[in-house]
Motif scaffolding. Structure first.
Motif, PDB file in Angstrom:
ATOM      1  N   GLY A  41     -28.919  22.136 -76.985  1.00  0.00           N
ATOM      2  CA  GLY A  41     -27.521  21.929 -76.654  1.00  0.00           C
ATOM      3  C   GLY A  41     -27.242  20.771 -75.723  1.00  0.00           C
ATOM      4  N   LEU A  42     -28.268  20.130 -75.186  1.00  0.00           N
ATOM      5  CA  LEU A  42     -28.053  18.979 -74.322  1.00  0.00           C
ATOM      6  C   LEU A  42     -27.758  17.732 -75.155  1.00  0.00           C
ATOM      7  N   VAL A  43     -26.951  16.837 -74.590  1.00  0.00           N
ATOM      8  CA  VAL A  43     -26.608  15.575 -75.244  1.00  0.00           C
ATOM      9  C   VAL A  43     -26.986  14.435 -74.299  1.00  0.00           C
ATOM     10  N   GLY A  44     -27.816  13.524 -74.796  1.00  0.00           N
ATOM     11  CA  GLY A  44     -28.204  12.362 -74.024  1.00  0.00           C
ATOM     12  C   GLY A  44     -27.399  11.150 -74.440  1.00  0.00           C
ATOM     13  N   LEU A  45     -27.033  10.306 -73.473  1.00  0.00           N
ATOM     14  CA  LEU A  45     -26.233   9.111 -73.735  1.00  0.00           C
ATOM     15  C   LEU A  45     -27.104   7.860 -73.679  1.00  0.00           C
ATOM     16  N   GLY A  46     -26.872   6.974 -74.630  1.00  0.00           N
ATOM     17  CA  GLY A  46     -27.487   5.659 -74.639  1.00  0.00           C
ATOM     18  C   GLY A  46     -26.444   4.622 -75.009  1.00  0.00           C
ATOM     19  N   GLU A  47     -26.786   3.365 -74.824  1.00  0.00           N
ATOM     20  CA  GLU A  47     -25.868   2.280 -75.166  1.00  0.00           C
ATOM     21  C   GLU A  47     -26.665   1.060 -75.591  1.00  0.00           C
ATOM     22  N   ALA A  48     -26.220   0.402 -76.654  1.00  0.00           N
ATOM     23  CA  ALA A  48     -26.828  -0.849 -77.109  1.00  0.00           C
ATOM     24  C   ALA A  48     -25.768  -1.925 -77.153  1.00  0.00           C
ATOM     25  N   THR A  49     -26.060  -3.071 -76.559  1.00  0.00           N
ATOM     26  CA  THR A  49     -25.181  -4.205 -76.737  1.00  0.00           C
ATOM     27  C   THR A  49     -25.245  -4.656 -78.190  1.00  0.00           C
ATOM     28  N   ALA A  50     -24.153  -5.182 -78.708  1.00  0.00           N
ATOM     29  CA  ALA A  50     -24.079  -5.558 -80.126  1.00  0.00           C
ATOM     30  C   ALA A  50     -24.741  -6.909 -80.349  1.00  0.00           C
ATOM     31  N   TYR A  51     -26.035  -6.943 -80.101  1.00  0.00           N
ATOM     32  CA  TYR A  51     -26.791  -8.181 -80.267  1.00  0.00           C
ATOM     33  C   TYR A  51     -27.915  -7.961 -81.256  1.00  0.00           C
ATOM     34  N   PRO A  52     -28.059  -8.828 -82.271  1.00  0.00           N
ATOM     35  CA  PRO A  52     -27.227 -10.000 -82.536  1.00  0.00           C
ATOM     36  C   PRO A  52     -25.860  -9.670 -83.152  1.00  0.00           C
ATOM     37  N   SER A  53     -25.674  -8.433 -83.634  1.00  0.00           N
ATOM     38  CA  SER A  53     -24.365  -8.015 -84.125  1.00  0.00           C
ATOM     39  C   SER A  53     -24.325  -6.500 -84.145  1.00  0.00           C
ATOM     40  N   ALA A  54     -23.121  -5.946 -84.158  1.00  0.00           N
ATOM     41  CA  ALA A  54     -22.974  -4.495 -84.231  1.00  0.00           C
ATOM     42  C   ALA A  54     -23.545  -3.961 -85.529  1.00  0.00           C
ATOM     43  N   ASP A  55     -23.340  -4.687 -86.623  1.00  0.00           N
ATOM     44  CA  ASP A  55     -23.848  -4.223 -87.923  1.00  0.00           C
ATOM     45  C   ASP A  55     -25.364  -4.080 -87.909  1.00  0.00           C
ATOM     46  N   ILE A  56     -26.045  -5.032 -87.270  1.00  0.00           N
ATOM     47  CA  ILE A  56     -27.503  -4.959 -87.219  1.00  0.00           C
ATOM     48  C   ILE A  56     -27.951  -3.784 -86.359  1.00  0.00           C
ATOM     49  N   VAL A  57     -27.319  -3.581 -85.207  1.00  0.00           N
ATOM     50  CA  VAL A  57     -27.693  -2.461 -84.354  1.00  0.00           C
ATOM     51  C   VAL A  57     -27.474  -1.139 -85.083  1.00  0.00           C
ATOM     52  N   LEU A  58     -26.344  -1.004 -85.763  1.00  0.00           N
ATOM     53  CA  LEU A  58     -26.066   0.227 -86.500  1.00  0.00           C
ATOM     54  C   LEU A  58     -27.069   0.437 -87.625  1.00  0.00           C
TER      55      LEU A  58
END
Length: 394
Positions: A41-58
């Motif tokens: 039930g725990l939720v961990g948070l992370g964050e990625a800068t959109a480099y080189p693009s958001a599409d690539i990170v996704l």
């Protein structure tokens, strides 16, 4: 504690003024917020800068699902190594922000499960406060002076300015304005983003040294360490490696070449917070300090960085953040604008894990902004959005 779900949300947060550097510009920050859910039930948070693009990170996050779902969130080293070795192409720099977001979320989960702030899991508090510089992004000299004055009034002790203009007189005028607005006590750091040749770098740094520079960041190409060492041996101002030092392997090469006095380290560009700690340790063994580099971070990634920096001895300069530029944030109060900083510093959040929470209304608003205007926020040359021809259809 097994991972059961990855949920990624791209968001776009505007800047107060466009960020402009030697080869491009952008009007705001695009980040991918990551929620990692578990069977407990725990939720961990992370964050990625959109480099080189958001599409690539996704796309990278999607490719990681088979490797991450079902993994034990406590076994962070094993998980990241599995990603690097089994997912053959995941070690490439372009995939690093997504990997770093997963690793960051796992650390948040471990901290929450243990009831401990992340800093305690990374070695414990060494720095009571973490210092950041004030990013002066304006182009015109009068605006530069006004922003520098704002920085001084807000209590910041270091200002950062992009240089590398086509006309050297422009850089000289802007740095003069920076010193004038900031006053005599402010540390001034300039970043050429690889714009200069070695000879030009030596000449420009000699001209700019009258303004009392603290550091000159990446004056020449980061792919030619001999050029960096050449410049370092001919100027009095310390050089900061950035584009040359995004990973542990790059940093080792910079150290061997004697190419810099200070090195940038970046968990998002090297796959995680543990690697950032390794980078700092490598540099400490060489007798060199480090600074935290950022391609733009909202409150989640900023909190993770503060935890890591606070637990690491050789962060001895002001670090990079976007507080002076951001017009908003996605958390419930950490990060965001200049008002979040006290004399240019942040304290470590004391809650478990990263110690921050997402504000659902802010996330929804900035997710909608990404959906409708996200392309305008991406890294780009000014001409890309208007002149790039469409690809031919097959």
């Amino acid at each position: 504690m097994r991972i059961t779900e990855l949920r990624a949300t791209p968001v776009a947060v505007p800047y107060r003024a466009d960020e402009v550097w030697a080869f491009g510009r952008r009007r705001g920050q695009v980040s991918i917020l990551l929620e990692v859910r578990t069977d407990e039930g725990l939720v961990g948070l992370g964050e990625a800068t959109a480099y080189p693009s958001a599409d690539i990170v996704l796309a990278v996050l999607e490719s990681l699902r088979p490797l991450v779902i079902g993994a034990d969130a406590f076994q962070i080293e094993r998980l990241v190594r599995r990603i690097e070795l089994v997912g053959t192409w995941h070690h490439v720099k372009a995939t690093s922000p997504a990997i770093a977001a997963v690793e960051m979320a796992c650390w948040d989960l471990v901290g929450k499960a243990c009831g401990q702030p992340l800093v305690n899991l990374l070695g414990g508090l060494f720095h009571d406060r973490v210092e950041f510089f004030y990013y002066v992004a304006h182009a015109e000299s009068d605006e530069v002076a006004a922003e520098a004055k704002r920085a001084a009034e807000a209590g910041f002790t270091t200002c950062y300015l992009k240089v590398g203009a086509d006309d050297p007189r422009t850089d000289l005028d802007r740095v003069a304005a920076l010193r004038d607005g900031a006053g005599p006590g402010m540390a001034l750091r300039v970043d050429a983003n690889e714009a200069w040749s070695p000879g030009t770098a030596v000449r420009m740094i000699a001209e700019l040294e009258r303004y009392g520079l603290e550091l000159v960041e990446q004056p020449v190409s980061g792919r030619n360490l001999e050029e960096m060492a050449y410049v370092r041996g001919r100027v009095g101002t310390p050089l900061l490696a950035n584009e040359a030092s995004w990973t542990r392997y790059d940093q080792l090469a910079v150290i061997r070449a004697g190419a810099a006095d200070v090195l940038s380290v970046d968990n998002q560009m090297d796959g995680g917070l543990l690697n950032l700690k390794r980078s700092a340790g490598l540099c400490e063994a060489a007798g060199l300090p480090v600074v935290k580099h950022s391609l733009g971070e909202l409150g989640v990634a900023l909190a993770a960085a503060v935890h890591a920096i606070a637990a690491t001895p050789n962060f001895r300069y002001a670090n990079q953040s976007y507080g002076a530029l951001l017009a908003g944030d996605v958390t419930d109060g950490f990060g965001g604008g200049v008002e979040s900083y006290v004399d240019g510093t942040l304290t470590v959040p004391d809650g478990p894990g990263l110690g921050v929470r997402l504000d659902p209304d802010k996330v929804a608003a900035y997710a909608e902004l990404y959906r409708t205007e996200g392309r305008d926020f991406a890294f780009h040359d000014a001409g890309v959005l208007t002149t790039a021809p469409a690809l031919p259809k097959r």
